[in-house]
Design a protein around this motif. Structure first.
Motif, PDB file in Angstrom:
ATOM      1  N   THR A 294      50.410  42.459  45.086  1.00 23.26           N
ATOM      2  CA  THR A 294      50.015  43.603  44.254  1.00 23.26           C
ATOM      3  C   THR A 294      49.164  43.183  43.056  1.00 23.26           C
ATOM      4  N   LEU A 295      49.366  41.965  42.571  1.00 25.01           N
ATOM      5  CA  LEU A 295      48.728  41.568  41.312  1.00 25.01           C
ATOM      6  C   LEU A 295      47.206  41.493  41.409  1.00 25.01           C
ATOM      7  N   PRO A 296      46.621  40.895  42.481  1.00 20.76           N
ATOM      8  CA  PRO A 296      45.156  40.922  42.595  1.00 20.76           C
ATOM      9  C   PRO A 296      44.602  42.345  42.714  1.00 20.76           C
ATOM     10  N   LEU A 297      45.323  43.217  43.423  1.00 17.42           N
ATOM     11  CA  LEU A 297      44.883  44.608  43.569  1.00 17.42           C
ATOM     12  C   LEU A 297      44.871  45.326  42.224  1.00 17.42           C
ATOM     13  N   LEU A 298      45.905  45.104  41.420  1.00 18.79           N
ATOM     14  CA  LEU A 298      45.965  45.729  40.093  1.00 18.79           C
ATOM     15  C   LEU A 298      44.901  45.157  39.173  1.00 18.79           C
ATOM     16  N   LEU A 299      44.638  43.856  39.280  1.00 18.48           N
ATOM     17  CA  LEU A 299      43.584  43.238  38.473  1.00 18.48           C
ATOM     18  C   LEU A 299      42.220  43.830  38.831  1.00 18.48           C
ATOM     19  N   ASP A 300      41.977  44.015  40.116  1.00 16.33           N
ATOM     20  CA  ASP A 300      40.720  44.617  40.562  1.00 16.33           C
ATOM     21  C   ASP A 300      40.609  46.064  40.090  1.00 16.33           C
ATOM     22  N   LEU A 301      41.712  46.788  40.118  1.00 20.70           N
ATOM     23  CA  LEU A 301      41.727  48.167  39.637  1.00 20.70           C
ATOM     24  C   LEU A 301      41.361  48.227  38.157  1.00 20.70           C
ATOM     25  N   GLU A 302      41.982  47.360  37.367  1.00 20.76           N
ATOM     26  CA  GLU A 302      41.681  47.323  35.931  1.00 20.76           C
ATOM     27  C   GLU A 302      40.196  46.991  35.697  1.00 20.76           C
ATOM     28  N   TYR A 303      39.685  46.026  36.451  1.00 19.68           N
ATOM     29  CA  TYR A 303      38.286  45.609  36.314  1.00 19.68           C
ATOM     30  C   TYR A 303      37.349  46.782  36.623  1.00 19.68           C
ATOM     31  N   ARG A 304      37.605  47.488  37.704  1.00 15.18           N
ATOM     32  CA  ARG A 304      36.741  48.602  38.116  1.00 15.18           C
ATOM     33  C   ARG A 304      36.783  49.750  37.100  1.00 15.18           C
TER      34      ARG A 304
END
Length: 327
Positions: A294-304
């Motif tokens: 989940t952590l890479p997905l959440l990081l990508d979400l924050e970035y976008r």
């Protein structure tokens, strides 16, 4: 010698307690003479406040000296301040009230704290941890009873879920519901609460739980509801990151054979090791690899989001991806 020490993160509850104290001891006609509020983050304010507390009352009513944002109960004060506390606290007149407040946790090991606690009435205004839903529900029930507002059990539960541990919002919502009920003898139901009550970040925690359980439809409904109620997208993501980070660390340490609750709590950034009991219940059916994913997905979400992506669309896309991890 009426001395009070109020501490804790719940600023609204502290403000309510201060207002009650003001009403109790001060005469409105003599307010400008007998009420003194000082920001106590500087040594000179401490000395000034203690001197004011020794001053006799002028006119009617009693005197109230409020030292706000004190640091002397969580930072070691100077020898001069400690000596002044020791000299003053025991001789404050019965008609003077000295109030000390701080939104930080007090350090009972400090001599200054020991000195104050020797004479003061101490009240803890810490926020109820969001995972202690039984205590939050009890707080909602108590508030409703105080204003004689009748709620059905389901309405009470929904209100607790909606406001969480935010006491300011709780009282705002209770007052709104009280006005709506117009002193009706009939208890308000959950549909009325759902239509009138605003949600807060407690629902972001519910969103995290729905994702962890792989409940895509529920998670999408929650995120849409949060956005419709003007919850900042980055705030939602921050709550999700914090929750999944905590779950991941606890799961990894347990799988590594760690059994020391204090060590696990310290690594996971959990202030109260007792919370681990609830966290273990929440993640006992999940695998560490799922949580890690989940952590890479959440990081990508924050970035976008920070790059200007359309808020609801990117949130929905990533929520679906996150839920698939747990299916």
């Amino acid at each position: 010698m009426p001395i009070y020490l109020y501490w804790g993160e719940d600023d609204f509850a502290i403000a309510q307690a201060v207002e009650k104290l003001q009403t109790k001891v001060l005469d409105p006609s003599w307010l400008q003479f007998n009420y003194h509020k000082l920001s106590a983050d500087q040594p000179e304010a401490i000395f000034a406040g203690l001197n004011q507390a020794l001053t006799p009352v002028f006119g009617m009513g009693e005197r109230l000296v409020w030292l706000e944002n004190i640091t002397i109960c969580h930072q070691k004060p100077s020898a001069e301040i400690l000596a002044e506390l020791e000299r003053t606290l025991k001789i404050i007149p019965e008609t003077s009230h000295l109030l000390l407040t701080t939104n930080k946790k007090i350090d009972s090991r400090l001599n200054s704290t020991k000195q104050i606690k020797k004479y003061a009435q101490v009240q803890d205004f810490s926020l109820i941890p969001p995972w202690k839903t039984d205590l939050i529900t009890a707080q909602v029930r108590k508030g409703a009873q105080e204003i004689q507002l009748k709620l059905t059990p389901k309405a009470l539960t929904l209100l607790a879920e909606s406001v969480g541990n935010d006491t300011r919002q709780l009282w705002n919502e209770l007052e709104k519901l009280k006005i709506y009920s117009s002193d009706s003898e009939q208890a308000l139901d959950e549909n009325t609460v759902a239509n009138l009550v605003l949600c807060n970040t407690q629902n972001s925690l519910q969103l995290a739980a729905a994702i962890k359980d792989g409940e895509t439809d529920k998670a999408l409904g929650l995120v849409t509801d949060l956005i419709n109620r003007n919850e900042p997208a980055l705030k939602i993501v921050a709550t999700l990151v914090g929750q999944f980070r905590t779950w991941t660390i606890v799961k990894l340490m347990e799988e590594a054979g760690e059994r020391d609750n204090k060590a696990i709590a310290s690594t996971a950034g959990i202030n109260n090791p007792n919370r681990l009991y609830f966290i273990r219940q929440e993640i006992h059916q999940t695998r560490s690899q799922q949580l890690l994913s989940t952590l890479p997905l959440l990081l990508d979400l924050e970035y976008r989001l920070k790059r200007g992506a359309e808020v609801l669309g990117i949130l929905q896309t990533k929520i679906i991806e996150l839920c698939l991890v747990f299916q």
